[in-house]
Design a protein around this motif. Structure first.
Motif, short mmCIF file in Angstrom:
data_model
loop_
_atom_site.label_atom_id
_atom_site.label_comp_id
_atom_site.label_asym_id
_atom_site.label_seq_id
_atom_site.Cartn_x
_atom_site.Cartn_y
_atom_site.Cartn_z
N VAL A 40 -51.25 -22.51 17.37
CA VAL A 40 -51.16 -23.90 16.92
C VAL A 40 -49.67 -24.24 16.69
O VAL A 40 -48.84 -23.35 16.66
CB VAL A 40 -51.92 -24.14 15.60
N GLU A 41 -49.42 -25.55 16.56
CA GLU A 41 -48.04 -25.97 16.33
C GLU A 41 -47.75 -26.19 14.85
O GLU A 41 -46.61 -26.20 14.44
CB GLU A 41 -47.77 -27.28 17.09
N ASP A 60 -44.52 -26.10 9.99
CA ASP A 60 -44.40 -25.18 11.13
C ASP A 60 -43.60 -23.95 10.70
O ASP A 60 -43.10 -23.19 11.52
CB ASP A 60 -43.75 -25.89 12.32
N ARG A 86 -52.89 -33.58 15.91
CA ARG A 86 -52.02 -32.40 15.94
C ARG A 86 -52.78 -31.19 16.45
O ARG A 86 -53.98 -31.10 16.31
CB ARG A 86 -51.55 -32.03 14.54
N LYS A 87 -51.97 -30.18 16.94
CA LYS A 87 -52.57 -28.90 17.26
C LYS A 87 -52.38 -28.08 15.99
O LYS A 87 -51.30 -27.57 15.72
CB LYS A 87 -51.83 -28.28 18.44
N ASP A 110 -59.29 -33.71 17.86
CA ASP A 110 -59.71 -32.91 19.00
C ASP A 110 -60.04 -31.52 18.47
O ASP A 110 -59.14 -30.77 18.09
CB ASP A 110 -58.56 -32.86 20.02
N ASP A 112 -60.82 -28.89 19.90
CA ASP A 112 -60.22 -27.79 20.65
C ASP A 112 -58.83 -27.46 20.13
O ASP A 112 -58.33 -26.36 20.32
CB ASP A 112 -60.11 -28.16 22.14
N ASN A 113 -58.20 -28.44 19.51
CA ASN A 113 -56.86 -28.23 18.98
C ASN A 113 -56.83 -28.06 17.48
O ASN A 113 -55.77 -28.10 16.87
CB ASN A 113 -55.97 -29.45 19.32
N THR A 114 -57.99 -27.91 16.88
CA THR A 114 -58.05 -27.81 15.42
C THR A 114 -58.80 -26.55 15.03
O THR A 114 -59.99 -26.42 15.29
CB THR A 114 -58.78 -29.04 14.84
N TYR A 115 -58.08 -25.62 14.41
CA TYR A 115 -58.69 -24.35 14.01
C TYR A 115 -59.00 -24.43 12.52
O TYR A 115 -58.11 -24.63 11.69
CB TYR A 115 -57.73 -23.19 14.29
N LYS A 220 -63.80 -20.06 18.62
CA LYS A 220 -62.48 -20.32 18.04
C LYS A 220 -62.22 -19.35 16.89
O LYS A 220 -61.11 -18.89 16.68
CB LYS A 220 -62.38 -21.77 17.54
#
Lengths: 384, 142, 660
Positions: A40-41, A60, A86-87, A110, A112-115, A220
């Motif tokens: 992730v970012e 970050d 955001r990722k 999204d 897919d971009n969120t853990y 995930k």
């Protein structure tokens, strides 16, 4: 290596994180590893100010993530909206995860971009109420508190000098303290809707207090754990059957408590008095719109059908603004309590909303925030 | 409950293709009705947003009627099915709020069912007269 | 008046509403005091004139409106009279003639909804009329000018499916001098009708009447046949469809091949896969579909080809190309006709009536190929187990139709098909016992009932009942145990051959096409028409039409009728060269829309999509139903002419403080 459905017990390999962590620092280590290895970012974490105050930050910087380890029951903010656009990886109480999934249903997040690293939750508290409670019920100076926990229906505070005091939650709540009202009737204690479900329930024996129970909910979750293992940040082993059973039992106790309290919190309103009841509840409303702003399930911008009807003429009475909010949230309200928390007129908005939402959701056998593929019943094209 | 001779105000949302036509047919057949209903035309019952219904009550309606085509006959394929979904929420909410259930009705009436429309209006008006003015009616509104 | 002048009229800042209260003779005046209404309305804000007409719809009445618009600079007109369902178009045209946009006209119903239903309550009726007009005035104040729009139509049609329906549609459209792309998934046009032996009720040889039609289609200059091709993508909307077609490789050059058949002769690979013969007999790896195929070209079945090269050597034109790849075409068409046929119901999965278990239970389509003179047995009806002619043949009706366990609909052609097959058997083999086991005999159209009587006269035996149990004995004869419900007897019927009169089902390949086009599926699995009575070949998607079996099971004459119907409906757009779209459509406020997308599944016309986080509305497709806005949580979506604020203004003006 790791599979969906695995029940594991693990901890952070960094001794400092493990010690400072609520129970083993696994969650922190997983989040740090996700950031480090570029999964992730950004990571959303709570930056401590003290035991009763923290602010959500989007960082970050791995060090900031590591510094955030530890649990805070007295900071009841909902983190869902911080994940938008955001990722990101984030810790999440069950209600945070529910809100994230509801936002994903509305294309705001999204997945897919969120853990989502889920956290077991027995309930959160208001900082001011908690401080008062410490003095009145525990006879502890709030400044001396170094940690707190909820276990088997008891709220436990740990002080600087190593003492631990536990009082049954119902006792505290009878006296007017304890958890926020929305947490009292909540029955989603283990975040099975997140990617990982972590907590200290089921951590027994020598690992008690220094390891985290972690259930892998989906692919995930597998990625998160394997990523953290590859980064050398965590160690995990399978949980014993006994541990799994204990965790389930604790959950049962908490869930039953929630169901019991529901009856208390929502006394029957006699039919003849219903409209008066609701009109009185809303009579203090000044149409500030704060409840809408903080609602983590709401995806609307500033202008919305409800705010379209905000006018001075409608102050201090039940108005279209309320009717539309009640309607639009009937199927999706997750009773996170944010609205009650911010209402300047102290209107128990969550309770009002839930009086409509709980029967509507149960009647349709629909729980918001569990699966992104569940269509909110209001948006169904055909009556089921 | 109500003053002597009090007449309710009933707001009826009718869809252009079916129920509005049903109201017309009632007129053509001279099926007499009490003068309490005010029809608001929409193209499809699916256009009816619960907020229109709430607004009607908050402005002073003693009853609100949501009408449209029979299921399967919708000019726009399935508009009335979507109406049903929203209506269920509307109904439950108003019930929870404590509004008497006889103040809100859903009825599918085709353009040819003039007598059925008239009977419906007659029944609802009679029921609402018994109930009296809506508790949500602002003071002084007629 | 020019558009420019008309717009200028509407841009005047001040609202100037003219109200015309119609007496309609005594229809309204009999119960409503129109003058009192007019007086009351004149007291409302923005109303500059409020008058009574005896008959507003008359020439005099209309003239009065037009004059008022000009003389008093009206920018909104309200007429209170009968139902808009009768005269709204007249009044809209009237105001347009005076230079006012037709959507700035408001119609209030004080006849059907007022005077006629309160005939003896004058006070109540008058008060109600005042309120209804007041509601109308409030709405009129908020009306906005609208334009319906036109989209141009590409002068070409796509017909999907080249069975008898598709061929008919293609020919009709082509004969009206429009280009037609006829796309067929199989290697030849003709469809299922080419496989049939004779057709009811005339017992014509099927391919004999179909063949010339197929040749006609091939020769028609306006028709481009794309055989052995699939529809891959369809984008766009009425008048402007963009279609991507995949041409499957035949592994030979279609322009060089003459269908001479030399390649087939020399091919050493022979397999029992015979699509055209329903699996009876054999074919080669390189083959022509059937003798009357159009186009008459071979194709290679690469799955069994052993690359021996014999065909390449034999072909005098060098047409064979084993490296041929699939190719694609992009077509621009204005309208689409879907005539993609059906699949024969397959009784094998549940071994219904012993099909798949016993050799001598076959389907009607297999029977058609057996009895067909150019079929695998040269027209001899023989039974599969011993290839001997059967002496006792039974037909079981309603297999896969009218059945709760498979399909509940009636497939409509199977009764007639069995009657025909029974007649053919009796003609060819007079000594054969022929039985039809049925629930009902459905013979509705011209000559059909007579056809049934003829079968009876020829000695076909009818048993009203269906086999409860089917077994076979050591000789592979079929024993069917049936209750004859007319005689109340249990019959154990021993048959040499049993034919299952199977129904039709929607083909799987069509499901792909249906999803690509986004046509709705009906309850029976076939595609859905826009309205079962009034629009049997339209779909809810403008410019897309369905006919033949695609619209549900039916026989050949009905299919051909629908083929022509589709052509007529489609050609309307091609002939006019433009398609009109609704003026009352959905509009979105981009500033408020957050792109949540909950509205998209609401639209039955595929008019909505999310692009770049905002809603995009294909206005050409929007029909103005308004169901999307009831779902929109932000209120960004609204409907022109039925905006939330307009509806709410009407609601608000139902009520008043004090007497009216």
């Amino acid at each position: 290596m790791v599979n969906v459905g695995d029940m594991l017990v693990g901890y952070a390999t960094d001794e400092d994180v493990r010690k400072r962590g609520a129970s083993g620092g696994l969650v922190t280590a997983v989040l740090a590893a996700a950031l480090e290895k570029g999964l992730v970012e950004n990571v959303v974490v709570m930056k401590h100010i003290n035991e009763f105050e923290a602010v959500p930050i989007i960082t970050d910087d791995v060090d900031e993530v590591l510094a955030s380890t530890g649990s805070l029951h007295s900071v009841p903010v909902n983190l869902a909206k911080y994940a938008m656009g955001r990722k990101v990886a984030m810790p999440a109480k069950p209600c945070d995860a529910q809100a994230v999934i509801e936002q994903a249903k509305r294309d705001m997040i999204d997945l897919d971009n969120t853990y989502i690293v889920g956290l077991n939750c027995g309930g959160s508290m208001h900082p001011v109420t908690t401080k008062k409670m410490l003095v009145a019920m525990y006879d502890i100076d709030p400044e001396d508190v170094v940690g707190e926990d909820i276990e088997k229906g008891k709220l436990i505070f740990k002080t600087k000098n190593g003492e631990e005091k536990a009082i049954a939650i119902d006792e505290l709540e009878e006296a007017g303290y304890g958890r926020r009202e929305s947490c009292r009737f909540c029955t989603l204690k283990i975040p099975v809707n997140a990617d990982l479900a972590c907590g200290n329930w089921g951590v027994i024996g020598d690992l008690a207090g220094s390891a985290t129970f972690c259930q892998v909910m989906n692919d995930k979750g597998v990625k998160l754990l394997e990523n953290a293992i590859d980064a050398g940040r965590i160690k995990v082993e399978p949980a014993s059957d006994k541990a799994i059973a204990i965790r389930a039992k604790v959950n049962d106790v908490m869930v039953n408590l929630g169901s019991t309290l529901e009856e208390k919190i929502f006394p029957e309103i006699p039919d003849e008095g219903r409209i008066q009841f609701y009109m009185e509840q809303m009579a203090d409303c000044i149409d500030c719109g704060a409840c809408k702003e903080v609602c983590p399930v709401c995806a609307c911008g500033e202008d919305s059908k409800c705010t379209m009807f905000h006018s001075l003429v409608d102050n201090y009475k039940m108005s279209m603004y309320h009717m539309i909010r009640l309607l639009h949230l009937t199927d999706s309200c997750i009773a996170c309590g944010q609205c009650s928390d911010v209402c300047p007129s102290d209107i128990p908005i969550t309770l009002l909303q839930s009086r409509f939402a709980i029967p509507a959701q149960r009647r349709r056998e629909y729980t918001p925030g569990m699966n992104v593929d569940d269509v909110p019943p209001f948006f169904e094209v055909i009556l089921k | 409950m109500a003053e002597e001779g009090w007449e309710p105000k009933i707001v009826a949302f009718c869809c252009n293709w079916c129920s509005y036509g049903g109201a017309d047919t009632a007129g053509m057949g001279r099926f007499q009705q009490p003068a309490s209903t005010r029809v608001i035309r929409v193209m499809c019952s699916g256009r009816i947003d619960p907020l229109h219904v709430y607004n009607a009550f908050l402005e002073g309606a003693d009853a609100v009627l949501v009408t449209g085509c029979h299921i399967g006959d919708c000019h726009y394929v399935n508009g009335n099915e979507k109406t049903e979904v929203k209506y269920k929420f509307l109904e439950e909410m108003l019930q929870q709020l404590g509004l008497e259930p006889d103040r809100l009705h859903l009825n599918w009436i085709s353009a040819s069912e003039g007598e059925r429309f008239a009977n419906f209006i007659n029944e609802v008006t009679a029921k609402v007269k018994e109930l009296g003015p809506s508790p949500l009616k602002p003071a002084g509104v007629k | 008046m020019t558009e420019q002048e008309a717009i200028t009229n509407e841009e005047s800042e001040e609202l100037r509403i003219g109200a015309f209260i119609c007496e309609c003779g005594i229809n309204i005046a009999g119960a409503v005091d129109c003058y009192a209404v007019a007086d009351y309305i004149s007291t409302l804000p923005n109303v500059v004139t409020s008058v009574v007409n005896k008959y507003t719809c008359s020439d005099a009445g209309q003239a009065e409106i037009k004059n008022a618009i000009k003389d008093m600079n009206l920018n909104r007109v309200l007429v209170a009279s009968c139902t808009p369902k009768t005269h709204e178009p007249i009044f809209r045209a009237c105001v347009e003639e005076a230079g006012l946009n037709q959507y700035l006209f408001e119609f209030v119903n004080i006849r059907e909804h007022c005077s006629w239903i309160h005939m003896w309550e004058k006070e109540d009726a008058t008060r109600k009329a005042k309120e209804l007009v007041r509601m109308g005035v409030a709405r009129a104040a908020l009306l906005e000018p609208l334009q319906s729009s036109e989209v141009p139509v590409t002068d070409a049609a796509l017909v999907i499916g080249a069975g008898v329906t598709g061929m008919q549609a293609a020919m009709d459209i082509a004969d009206m001098e429009h280009k037609v792309y006829l796309v067929e998934q199989g290697p030849s046009i003709g469809g299922k009708m080419a496989q049939l032996d004779k057709t009811f009720p005339t017992n014509d040889c099927s391919i004999c009447i179909l063949g010339p039609k197929m040749v006609e289609v091939a020769r028609n200059e306006n028709i481009e046949i794309m055989s052995y091709s699939d529809i891959v993508e369809v984008d766009g909307y009425v008048g402007n469809f963009k279609v991507k077609v995949k041409h499957k490789p035949r592994y030979l050059n279609i322009d060089e091949c003459t269908g001479c058949g030399l390649c087939t002769e020399v091919c050493p690979v022979e397999v029992p896969y015979t699509e055209f013969n329903e699996g009876i007999g054999t074919r080669k790896a390189i083959y022509t579909p059937f003798p009357q195929a159009v186009p008459l070209r071979a194709l290679v079945d690469k799955s069994i080809c052993i690359d021996c090269g014999a065909c390449i050597k034999a072909c005098e034109r060098g047409a064979i190309d084993m490296d041929q790849k699939e190719t694609f075409s992009e077509l621009d068409v204005g309208v689409i006709v879907v005539a993609a046929g059906y699949d024969v119901y397959d009784p094998e999965p549940n071994n219904e009536f012993g099909f798949g278990l016993y050799d001598n239970v076959i389907t009607t389509m297999e029977f058609e190929r057996l009895i067909n003179a150019s079929g695998p047995t040269m027209g001899k009806v023989v039974r599969p187990s011993d290839v001997k002619p059967p002496k006792r043949i039974g037909f079981v009706q309603c297999v896969g139709s009218r059945d709760k366990n498979s399909n509940i609909y009636c497939s409509s052609f199977c009764c007639m098909a069995s009657l025909k097959n029974a007649q053919l058997l009796k003609e060819k083999y007079p000594d054969t016992e022929v039985y039809i086991m049925y629930m009902d005999m459905r013979t509705p159209f011209r000559m059909y009932e007579e056809f049934y009587n003829r079968a009876r006269d020829m000695g076909v035996r009818f048993i009203r009942g269906r086999p409860a149990e089917v077994t076979e004995n050591e000789d592979h004869n079929i024993i069917a145990r049936i209750e004859d419900t007319l005689t109340n007897e249990i019959v154990n019927l021993e048959l040499d051959l049993m034919v299952l009169s199977v129904g039709a089902v929607a083909p799987e390949s069509t499901e792909t096409v249906r999803q690509i086009l986004k046509v709705s599926k009906a309850a029976d699995g076939f595609m859905m028409e826009a309205h079962p009575k009034l629009k049997p070949v339209d779909t809810t998607l403008d410019g897309i039409f369905i006919g033949g079996m695609t619209q549900g099971p039916k026989d050949i004459p009905y299919s051909i009728s629908q083929g022509s119907a589709c052509a007529a409906r489609a050609t309307k757009f091609l002939a006019q060269g433009k398609a009109m779209t609704e003026g009352i459509t959905a509009k979105v406020d981009d500033d408020i829309c957050v792109g949540c997308g909950v509205c998209v599944p609401m639209c039955p016309f595929q008019a909505l999509s999310i692009e770049d986080d905002k809603l995009k509305i294909l206005t050409a497709l929007c029909k103005g139903c308004g169901t999307c806005m009831a779902a929109c949580p932000t209120g960004a979506l609204d409907q022109s002419h039925f905006k939330n604020e307009q509806l709410l203004a009407q609601v608000k003006n139902v009520f008043a403080y004090g007497e009216v």
